[in-house]
Scaffold this active site. Structure first.
Site, mmCIF file in Angstrom:
data_model
loop_
_atom_site.group_PDB
_atom_site.id
_atom_site.type_symbol
_atom_site.label_atom_id
_atom_site.label_comp_id
_atom_site.label_asym_id
_atom_site.label_seq_id
_atom_site.Cartn_x
_atom_site.Cartn_y
_atom_site.Cartn_z
ATOM 1 N N HIS A 29 -72.953 30.061 17.860
ATOM 2 C CA HIS A 29 -72.694 29.374 19.125
ATOM 3 C C HIS A 29 -73.969 29.297 19.977
ATOM 4 O O HIS A 29 -74.330 28.231 20.482
ATOM 5 C CB HIS A 29 -71.592 30.148 19.856
ATOM 6 C CG HIS A 29 -71.295 29.668 21.247
ATOM 7 N ND1 HIS A 29 -70.201 28.884 21.539
ATOM 8 C CD2 HIS A 29 -71.927 29.877 22.431
ATOM 9 C CE1 HIS A 29 -70.188 28.622 22.838
ATOM 10 N NE2 HIS A 29 -71.223 29.212 23.409
ATOM 11 N N GLU A 30 -74.635 30.421 20.123
ATOM 12 C CA GLU A 30 -75.841 30.442 20.973
ATOM 13 C C GLU A 30 -76.949 29.565 20.387
ATOM 14 O O GLU A 30 -77.671 28.897 21.123
ATOM 15 C CB GLU A 30 -76.352 31.882 21.152
ATOM 16 C CG GLU A 30 -75.384 32.823 21.859
ATOM 17 C CD GLU A 30 -74.883 32.305 23.200
ATOM 18 O OE1 GLU A 30 -75.566 31.491 23.837
ATOM 19 O OE2 GLU A 30 -73.774 32.717 23.592
ATOM 20 N N HIS A 36 -76.590 26.062 21.451
ATOM 21 C CA HIS A 36 -77.244 25.781 22.741
ATOM 22 C C HIS A 36 -78.754 25.628 22.542
ATOM 23 O O HIS A 36 -79.380 24.728 23.088
ATOM 24 C CB HIS A 36 -77.011 26.915 23.736
ATOM 25 C CG HIS A 36 -75.600 27.033 24.225
ATOM 26 N ND1 HIS A 36 -74.863 25.966 24.675
ATOM 27 C CD2 HIS A 36 -74.798 28.131 24.365
ATOM 28 C CE1 HIS A 36 -73.668 26.389 25.067
ATOM 29 N NE2 HIS A 36 -73.597 27.697 24.878
HETATM 30 ZN ZN LIG Z 1 -72.039 28.998 25.302
#
Ligand SMILES: [Zn+2]
Length: 332
Positions: free
Chosen positions: A243-244, A247
């Protein structure tokens, strides 16, 4: 896992990490927050979390556990930055399409420097766990869990272990210091740091367009116990890092909370094939809700939502396009 701060109210039905103005305005807040409290900090005494929040507003993205009331570190992108980024990516997309022509996707190979912070007792992750994490990361971006193949591969370059109690226990406070000391490589090198992030926060990341201003701060921080086989229930398959890194590659949350003062349904993630979603997903519902008037049910299996690790299986083609455009523009 012992630090439940006074604002860390767990067990809410509402999902994680609502942006703070919405907490303050929520119809039934469990805790009445002082109006000037612009961010709820993780540690309860983390000056970085309070001071200069606006300066960090376009700086990073984060993931928190379900039910957390902790605000994401600088998770909101200012409209100015967001607009500029969209202009740059649009231009990039036009050029990219012309250049690609045949539609062949060149695979991108990303070296990873993995930095383990620990206090001598806790957080001393093994080489095996790091290797497992890299495997999970690589598989997710190949589409192995079910989604689109991003054509982005990750390989481990080096692991460092650093014993520093302050850095380990208060990573947000000492972020600038440990990154300055440890970060390796240029704009296309991924640096992952593990530390003790408390009982609510799972990780946060810088965005690709931040690199030109703050190259040393580029990278991803995740909870040491979020790696595959870690101790955080429901978040122990290594998908926090996936997830990170989303980003880090330029993706926003599917619930569109990265813009201030806009409803999740209206804000969106600027990706065409992820249905809009009003709130982050809490847990792993059997049936996806349909929280917005626009097409499609909530993308509860998307890596850029907040579902449990076992719920997460995919990136969409649109997200892949966005990541690859951002890569060409910001991390070539
Ligand atoms: Zn996030």
């Amino acid at each position: 896992m012992k630090r439940a701060g006074k604002y860390a109210v767990l067990g809410l039905a509402a999902a994680a990490a609502v942006s703070v103005p919405r907490i303050a305005q929520a119809p039934e807040p469990v805790v009445a927050l002082p109006p000037d409290r612009t961010e709820i900090c993780v540690t309860g005494q983390d000056p970085h979390a309070h001071a200069g929040h606006a300066d960090h507003a376009d700086h990073s993205q984060a993931r928190v556990r379900a039910g957390s009331r902790v605000a994401e570190p600088g998770s909101r992108v200012s409209p100015r930055v967001a607009e500029q980024v969209e202009r740059e990516l649009d231009r990039q997309e036009i050029t990219g399409r012309l250049l690609r022509g045949t539609g062949d996707r060149k695979r991108i190979h990303v070296p990873v420097h993995f930095h383990v912070l620990h206090d001598g007792r806790k957080g001393k992750i093994t080489k095996k766990a790091v290797n497992e994490q890299i495997k999970v990361l690589d598989a997710a971006y190949r589409g192995a869990a079910g989604g689109a193949d991003a054509g982005i591969n990750f390989y481990l370059k080096k692991i460092t272990w650093t014993k520093n109690k302050g850095w380990f226990k208060q990573p947000r406070r000492y972020e600038t210091a440990f990154k300055k000391k440890l970060r390796k490589g240029g704009d296309s090198t991924l640096n992952i740091y593990t530390a003790e992030l408390g009982t609510e926060l799972l990780g946060w990341a810088s965005m690709p367009w931040d690199y030109r201003k703050s190259p040393k701060q580029d990278g991803v921080v995740v909870h040491h116990a979020s790696l595959p086989g870690g101790k955080i229930k429901d978040y122990d398959l290594g998908y926090t890092a996936v997830h990170e890194v989303g980003h880090w590659l330029g993706l926003y949350h599917t619930f569109g909370r990265d813009y201030p003062e806009r409803d999740g349904c209206a804000a969106g993630d600027l990706v065409g094939d992820t249905p809009s979603q009003k709130e982050p997903t809490n847990g792993c519902p059997e049936n996806a809700p349909d929280s917005c008037p626009a097409w499609g049910r909530d993308p509860i299996h998307n890596f850029m939502d907040y579902g449990y690790d076992r719920c997460m299986t995919e990136f969409t083609e649109g997200q892949v396009e966005r990541m690859r455009n951002a890569w060409e523009r910001y991390r070539p």
